[in-house]
Design a protein around this motif. Sequence first.
Motif, PDB file in Angstrom:
ATOM      1  N   MET A  56       0.895  -1.260   0.004  1.00 48.05           N
ATOM      2  CA  MET A  56       0.053   0.054  -0.040  1.00 48.05           C
ATOM      3  C   MET A  56       0.957   1.417   0.043  1.00 48.05           C
ATOM      4  N   SER A  57       2.123   1.228   0.525  1.00 50.17           N
ATOM      5  CA  SER A  57       3.043   2.354   0.579  1.00 50.17           C
ATOM      6  C   SER A  57       3.397   2.438  -1.104  1.00 50.17           C
ATOM      7  N   VAL A  58       3.594   1.610  -1.795  1.00 51.27           N
ATOM      8  CA  VAL A  58       3.625   1.718  -3.208  1.00 51.27           C
ATOM      9  C   VAL A  58       2.654   2.256  -4.088  1.00 51.27           C
ATOM     10  N   HIS A  59       1.494   1.672  -3.716  1.00 53.53           N
ATOM     11  CA  HIS A  59       0.303   2.300  -4.290  1.00 53.53           C
ATOM     12  C   HIS A  59      -0.114   3.602  -4.014  1.00 53.53           C
ATOM     13  N   HIS A  60       0.156   3.959  -2.635  1.00 52.87           N
ATOM     14  CA  HIS A  60      -0.208   5.385  -2.154  1.00 52.87           C
ATOM     15  C   HIS A  60       0.757   6.412  -2.851  1.00 52.87           C
ATOM     16  N   GLN A  61       2.011   5.899  -3.000  1.00 53.67           N
ATOM     17  CA  GLN A  61       3.002   6.944  -3.594  1.00 53.67           C
ATOM     18  C   GLN A  61       2.742   7.576  -5.052  1.00 53.67           C
ATOM     19  N   GLN A  62       2.106   6.464  -5.801  1.00 51.58           N
ATOM     20  CA  GLN A  62       1.973   6.849  -7.123  1.00 51.58           C
ATOM     21  C   GLN A  62       0.527   7.801  -7.105  1.00 51.58           C
ATOM     22  N   ALA A  63      -0.304   7.538  -6.016  1.00 50.88           N
ATOM     23  CA  ALA A  63      -1.618   8.689  -6.051  1.00 50.88           C
ATOM     24  C   ALA A  63      -0.927  10.071  -5.451  1.00 50.88           C
ATOM     25  N   VAL A  64       0.053  10.146  -4.933  1.00 49.05           N
ATOM     26  CA  VAL A  64       0.598  11.385  -4.317  1.00 49.05           C
ATOM     27  C   VAL A  64       1.277  12.074  -5.680  1.00 49.05           C
ATOM     28  N   GLU A  65       1.819  11.213  -6.453  1.00 52.95           N
ATOM     29  CA  GLU A  65       2.602  11.570  -7.767  1.00 52.95           C
ATOM     30  C   GLU A  65       1.438  12.157  -8.777  1.00 52.95           C
ATOM     31  N   MET A  66       0.273  11.312  -9.091  1.00 52.65           N
ATOM     32  CA  MET A  66      -0.404  12.194  -9.921  1.00 52.65           C
ATOM     33  C   MET A  66      -1.234  13.209  -9.464  1.00 52.65           C
ATOM     34  N   SER A  67      -1.503  13.212  -8.154  1.00 53.58           N
ATOM     35  CA  SER A  67      -2.238  14.551  -7.444  1.00 53.58           C
ATOM     36  C   SER A  67      -1.307  15.705  -7.631  1.00 53.58           C
ATOM     37  N   PHE A  68       0.090  15.528  -7.272  1.00 60.85           N
ATOM     38  CA  PHE A  68       0.675  16.729  -7.675  1.00 60.85           C
ATOM     39  C   PHE A  68       0.794  17.201  -9.128  1.00 60.85           C
ATOM     40  N   ILE A  69       0.779  16.105 -10.035  1.00 56.58           N
ATOM     41  CA  ILE A  69       1.104  16.459 -11.535  1.00 56.58           C
ATOM     42  C   ILE A  69      -0.326  17.132 -12.164  1.00 56.58           C
ATOM     43  N   VAL A  70      -1.324  16.706 -11.620  1.00 52.28           N
ATOM     44  CA  VAL A  70      -2.642  17.571 -12.036  1.00 52.28           C
ATOM     45  C   VAL A  70      -2.935  18.971 -11.281  1.00 52.28           C
ATOM     46  N   ARG A  71      -2.323  19.082 -10.029  1.00 49.14           N
ATOM     47  CA  ARG A  71      -2.431  20.396  -9.386  1.00 49.14           C
ATOM     48  C   ARG A  71      -1.592  21.507 -10.450  1.00 49.14           C
TER      49      ARG A  71
END
Length: 227
Positions: A56-71
């Motif tokens: 889940m740490s790996v899974h979460h890291q990608q969500a963080v990455e995508m969220s910063f991209i879209v901002r």
Amino acid sequence: MTLTITRTHWAAVTAVVLALLFAGAATVASARGEAPTTTAAAPGPDSAEAGFARDMSVHHQQAVEMSFIVRDRTQDEGIRSLAYDIANTQANQRGMMLGWLDLWGLPKVRSGTEPMAWMNNGESGGHGGHGGGHGGHQVRDGSLMPGMATKTELAQLAKADGKQAEILYLQLMTDHHIGGVAMAQGCVDLCTVEAEKTLAQDMVDGQNSELELMADLLKKRGAKPRS
């Protein structure tokens, strides 16, 4: 060109700093007796607790990455606010899980083990209406677990702008949450450390709520989830 580089560096640095800060906080809290268990009673490397924390740490890291991209790809305050909330929440949760692995003396990365293999150690087949287990998932193009975006999809998000970026983000994050909910439910069913089960249940509840919100945001943009 300079602005894009600055934003990219800001996103990457912020994501790393958030993860490190929350990981440190979780480790300190564990040392103060607020951890889910003690080192003497630490879960084993093949346990559901350890597997969930790693995956889940790996899974979460990608969500963080995508969220910063879209901002950086939209000026819509609703999407930017959602992205910030997701990045902040998942960086926080990721830090807690990495802190627990440190406390238990377990590696954050374990070679020779397939992602989500820990879910096969118990009867945690299908979970909820948003998707079942990870059976049949093919690791390809950077998509290590169900719901994770591929490298190609991340590149598409980084190039999109405005409404196009908003729709793609919402669709990718919807898939991401569906996979995340299924994995978190697996820990709810299999994990025995109460604090980790509670965290996993919080993920199930929180991400299901966000799935409803994202479906509504997609509808307002004349789009719908991909799955």
